[in-house]
Design a protein around this motif. Structure first.
Motif, PDB file in Angstrom:
ATOM      1  N   PHE A   8       5.486  16.344  36.082  1.00 41.16           N
ATOM      2  CA  PHE A   8       6.757  16.539  35.961  1.00 41.16           C
ATOM      3  C   PHE A   8       6.710  14.979  34.752  1.00 41.16           C
ATOM      4  CE2 PHE A   8       9.890  19.881  36.965  1.00 41.16           C
ATOM      5  CZ  PHE A   8       8.685  20.765  37.866  1.00 41.16           C
ATOM      6  N   SER A   9       7.880  14.966  33.786  1.00 36.10           N
ATOM      7  CA  SER A   9       7.600  13.509  33.380  1.00 36.10           C
ATOM      8  C   SER A   9       8.527  13.099  33.654  1.00 36.10           C
ATOM      9  CB  SER A   9       7.590  14.262  32.235  1.00 36.10           C
ATOM     10  OG  SER A   9       9.267  13.971  31.217  1.00 36.10           O
ATOM     11  N   ALA A  10       8.811  11.119  33.395  1.00 34.70           N
ATOM     12  CA  ALA A  10      10.190  10.735  33.706  1.00 34.70           C
ATOM     13  C   ALA A  10      11.560  11.414  33.529  1.00 34.70           C
ATOM     14  CB  ALA A  10       9.985   9.277  33.809  1.00 34.70           C
ATOM     15  N   ALA A  11      11.077  11.652  32.689  1.00 31.60           N
ATOM     16  CA  ALA A  11      12.871  12.350  31.281  1.00 31.60           C
ATOM     17  C   ALA A  11      12.594  13.458  32.049  1.00 31.60           C
ATOM     18  CB  ALA A  11      12.568  12.915  29.914  1.00 31.60           C
ATOM     19  N   GLU A  12      12.050  14.431  32.148  1.00 31.82           N
ATOM     20  CA  GLU A  12      11.659  15.853  33.515  1.00 31.82           C
ATOM     21  C   GLU A  12      12.962  15.416  35.002  1.00 31.82           C
ATOM     22  OE1 GLU A  12       8.624  18.055  30.619  1.00 31.82           O
ATOM     23  OE2 GLU A  12       8.570  17.536  32.793  1.00 31.82           O
ATOM     24  N   THR A  13      12.341  14.594  35.326  1.00 29.72           N
ATOM     25  CA  THR A  13      12.727  13.825  37.082  1.00 29.72           C
ATOM     26  C   THR A  13      14.057  14.007  36.943  1.00 29.72           C
ATOM     27  OG1 THR A  13       9.971  13.949  37.679  1.00 29.72           O
ATOM     28  CG2 THR A  13      11.691  12.903  38.928  1.00 29.72           C
ATOM     29  N   ARG A  14      13.803  12.631  35.744  1.00 31.53           N
ATOM     30  CA  ARG A  14      15.644  12.173  35.547  1.00 31.53           C
ATOM     31  C   ARG A  14      16.538  13.823  35.690  1.00 31.53           C
ATOM     32  NH1 ARG A  14      13.318   8.561  32.537  1.00 31.53           N
ATOM     33  NH2 ARG A  14      14.359   9.955  30.456  1.00 31.53           N
ATOM     34  N   LEU A  16      15.753  16.625  37.122  1.00 24.59           N
ATOM     35  CA  LEU A  16      16.453  16.650  37.902  1.00 24.59           C
ATOM     36  C   LEU A  16      16.884  16.238  39.167  1.00 24.59           C
ATOM     37  CD1 LEU A  16      12.826  17.707  39.159  1.00 24.59           C
ATOM     38  CD2 LEU A  16      14.981  19.495  38.646  1.00 24.59           C
ATOM     39  N   ALA A  17      17.465  14.980  38.921  1.00 23.14           N
ATOM     40  CA  ALA A  17      18.237  13.886  39.481  1.00 23.14           C
ATOM     41  C   ALA A  17      19.632  14.533  39.194  1.00 23.14           C
ATOM     42  CB  ALA A  17      17.908  12.052  39.498  1.00 23.14           C
ATOM     43  N   THR A  18      19.524  14.493  37.873  1.00 25.91           N
ATOM     44  CA  THR A  18      21.327  13.932  37.128  1.00 25.91           C
ATOM     45  C   THR A  18      21.509  15.805  37.018  1.00 25.91           C
ATOM     46  OG1 THR A  18      20.432  13.166  35.169  1.00 25.91           O
ATOM     47  CG2 THR A  18      22.196  14.532  34.387  1.00 25.91           C
ATOM     48  N   LEU A  19      20.734  16.230  37.913  1.00 28.97           N
ATOM     49  CA  LEU A  19      20.659  18.738  38.091  1.00 28.97           C
ATOM     50  C   LEU A  19      21.672  17.763  39.939  1.00 28.97           C
ATOM     51  CD1 LEU A  19      18.665  20.186  36.651  1.00 28.97           C
ATOM     52  CD2 LEU A  19      20.982  20.487  35.989  1.00 28.97           C
ATOM     53  N   ALA A  20      20.966  17.316  40.365  1.00 26.86           N
ATOM     54  CA  ALA A  20      21.083  16.501  41.776  1.00 26.86           C
ATOM     55  C   ALA A  20      22.434  16.335  41.791  1.00 26.86           C
ATOM     56  CB  ALA A  20      20.378  16.184  42.614  1.00 26.86           C
ATOM     57  N   VAL A  32      16.568  12.372  45.055  1.00 30.14           N
ATOM     58  CA  VAL A  32      15.766  13.996  44.922  1.00 30.14           C
ATOM     59  C   VAL A  32      15.726  14.580  43.863  1.00 30.14           C
ATOM     60  CG1 VAL A  32      17.546  16.011  44.843  1.00 30.14           C
ATOM     61  CG2 VAL A  32      18.437  14.324  46.877  1.00 30.14           C
ATOM     62  N   GLY A  33      16.049  14.367  42.946  1.00 27.77           N
ATOM     63  CA  GLY A  33      15.101  14.408  41.407  1.00 27.77           C
ATOM     64  C   GLY A  33      13.447  14.356  41.444  1.00 27.77           C
ATOM     65  N   GLU A  34      12.980  13.227  42.609  1.00 28.92           N
ATOM     66  CA  GLU A  34      11.672  12.646  42.451  1.00 28.92           C
ATOM     67  C   GLU A  34      10.699  13.687  44.016  1.00 28.92           C
ATOM     68  OE1 GLU A  34       7.826  11.061  41.527  1.00 28.92           O
ATOM     69  OE2 GLU A  34      10.300  10.487  40.986  1.00 28.92           O
ATOM     70  N   LEU A  35      12.117  14.229  44.901  1.00 24.47           N
ATOM     71  CA  LEU A  35      11.008  15.027  45.743  1.00 24.47           C
ATOM     72  C   LEU A  35      10.953  16.161  45.237  1.00 24.47           C
ATOM     73  CD1 LEU A  35      13.330  13.536  48.915  1.00 24.47           C
ATOM     74  CD2 LEU A  35      11.213  13.394  48.329  1.00 24.47           C
ATOM     75  N   ALA A  36      12.467  16.289  44.601  1.00 25.08           N
ATOM     76  CA  ALA A  36      12.824  18.388  44.249  1.00 25.08           C
ATOM     77  C   ALA A  36      10.947  18.249  43.616  1.00 25.08           C
ATOM     78  CB  ALA A  36      13.771  18.438  43.553  1.00 25.08           C
ATOM     79  N   ALA A  37      10.515  17.572  41.709  1.00 24.80           N
ATOM     80  CA  ALA A  37       9.912  17.146  41.545  1.00 24.80           C
ATOM     81  C   ALA A  37       8.508  17.691  42.737  1.00 24.80           C
ATOM     82  CB  ALA A  37       9.278  16.299  40.774  1.00 24.80           C
ATOM     83  N   THR A  76      21.614  14.785  30.325  1.00 22.92           N
ATOM     84  CA  THR A  76      21.974  13.173  31.436  1.00 22.92           C
ATOM     85  C   THR A  76      22.779  12.008  30.408  1.00 22.92           C
ATOM     86  OG1 THR A  76      20.389  12.003  29.743  1.00 22.92           O
ATOM     87  CG2 THR A  76      19.780  13.508  32.203  1.00 22.92           C
ATOM     88  N   ALA A  77      23.649  12.200  29.159  1.00 20.89           N
ATOM     89  CA  ALA A  77      24.392  11.965  28.692  1.00 20.89           C
ATOM     90  C   ALA A  77      25.516  12.617  28.466  1.00 20.89           C
ATOM     91  CB  ALA A  77      23.648  11.669  26.996  1.00 20.89           C
ATOM     92  N   MET A  78      26.021  13.380  29.143  1.00 18.97           N
ATOM     93  CA  MET A  78      27.263  13.801  29.498  1.00 18.97           C
ATOM     94  C   MET A  78      28.122  13.252  31.121  1.00 18.97           C
ATOM     95  SD  MET A  78      26.640  17.603  28.363  1.00 18.97           S
ATOM     96  CE  MET A  78      25.998  18.666  27.373  1.00 18.97           C
ATOM     97  N   SER A  79      28.991  13.397  31.173  1.00 17.40           N
ATOM     98  CA  SER A  79      29.986  13.071  32.070  1.00 17.40           C
ATOM     99  C   SER A  79      29.623  14.138  33.043  1.00 17.40           C
ATOM    100  CB  SER A  79      31.167  12.971  31.653  1.00 17.40           C
ATOM    101  OG  SER A  79      32.036  14.546  31.264  1.00 17.40           O
ATOM    102  N   GLY A  80      30.093  13.896  34.154  1.00 13.33           N
ATOM    103  CA  GLY A  80      29.907  14.501  35.215  1.00 13.33           C
ATOM    104  C   GLY A  80      31.236  16.526  34.310  1.00 13.33           C
ATOM    105  N   THR A  81      31.969  15.941  34.579  1.00 15.35           N
ATOM    106  CA  THR A  81      32.606  17.355  33.786  1.00 15.35           C
ATOM    107  C   THR A  81      32.179  18.333  33.246  1.00 15.35           C
ATOM    108  OG1 THR A  81      34.816  16.143  34.453  1.00 15.35           O
ATOM    109  CG2 THR A  81      35.029  17.911  33.425  1.00 15.35           C
ATOM    110  N   ASP A  82      31.819  17.344  31.666  1.00 17.60           N
ATOM    111  CA  ASP A  82      31.004  18.238  30.860  1.00 17.60           C
ATOM    112  C   ASP A  82      29.094  18.514  31.159  1.00 17.60           C
ATOM    113  OD1 ASP A  82      32.758  17.602  28.929  1.00 17.60           O
ATOM    114  OD2 ASP A  82      31.328  15.961  27.954  1.00 17.60           O
TER     115      ASP A  82
END
Length: 109
Positions: A8-14, A16-20, A32-37, A76-82
């Motif tokens: 996983f690239s750094a961007a992909e891991t980021r 994943l972290a945003t999804l978490a 969580v993003g790092e562990l998931a990757a 990753t640039a969106m608000s939580g609601t978006d």
């Protein structure tokens, strides 16, 4: 690009972290993003990992998000609601049904 998370690239891991953080706002999203990757690289089918990496990149595409959720920004640039709105839109009509022209509800009635 290889990271500590393997393929996983750094961007992909980021992403994943945003999804978490979207699903569990109180979590340590970076961890969580790092562990998931790491877990995915070790345990998941390589073809599924490749597909997931593609989806993670699509979630960061402003053009794709404009088409799917009327929001021209990466996840990753969106608000939580978006982010929640985007994920609900993605989950509302699976791509396989869009491609095959199948019904939106597989169990109507």
């Amino acid at each position: 690009m290889e990271t500590e998370a393997g393929r996983f690239s750094a961007a992909e891991t980021r992403t994943l972290a945003t999804l978490a953080a979207t699903f569990v706002p109180a979590c340590d999203a970076d961890l969580v993003g790092e562990l998931a990757a790491q877990a995915l690289v070790r345990a998941a089918d390589p073809d599924q990992v490749t597909q997931l990496r593609l989806v993670l990149r699509l979630l960061e595409s402003p053009l794709v998000n404009l088409a799917t959720a009327d929001r021209a920004a990466g996840l990753t640039a969106m608000s939580g609601t978006d982010r929640e709105r985007l994920l609900l839109r993605w989950g509302g009509d699976p791509p396989s049904r869009k491609r095959t022209g199948g019904p939106a509800d597989p169990h109507p009635g």
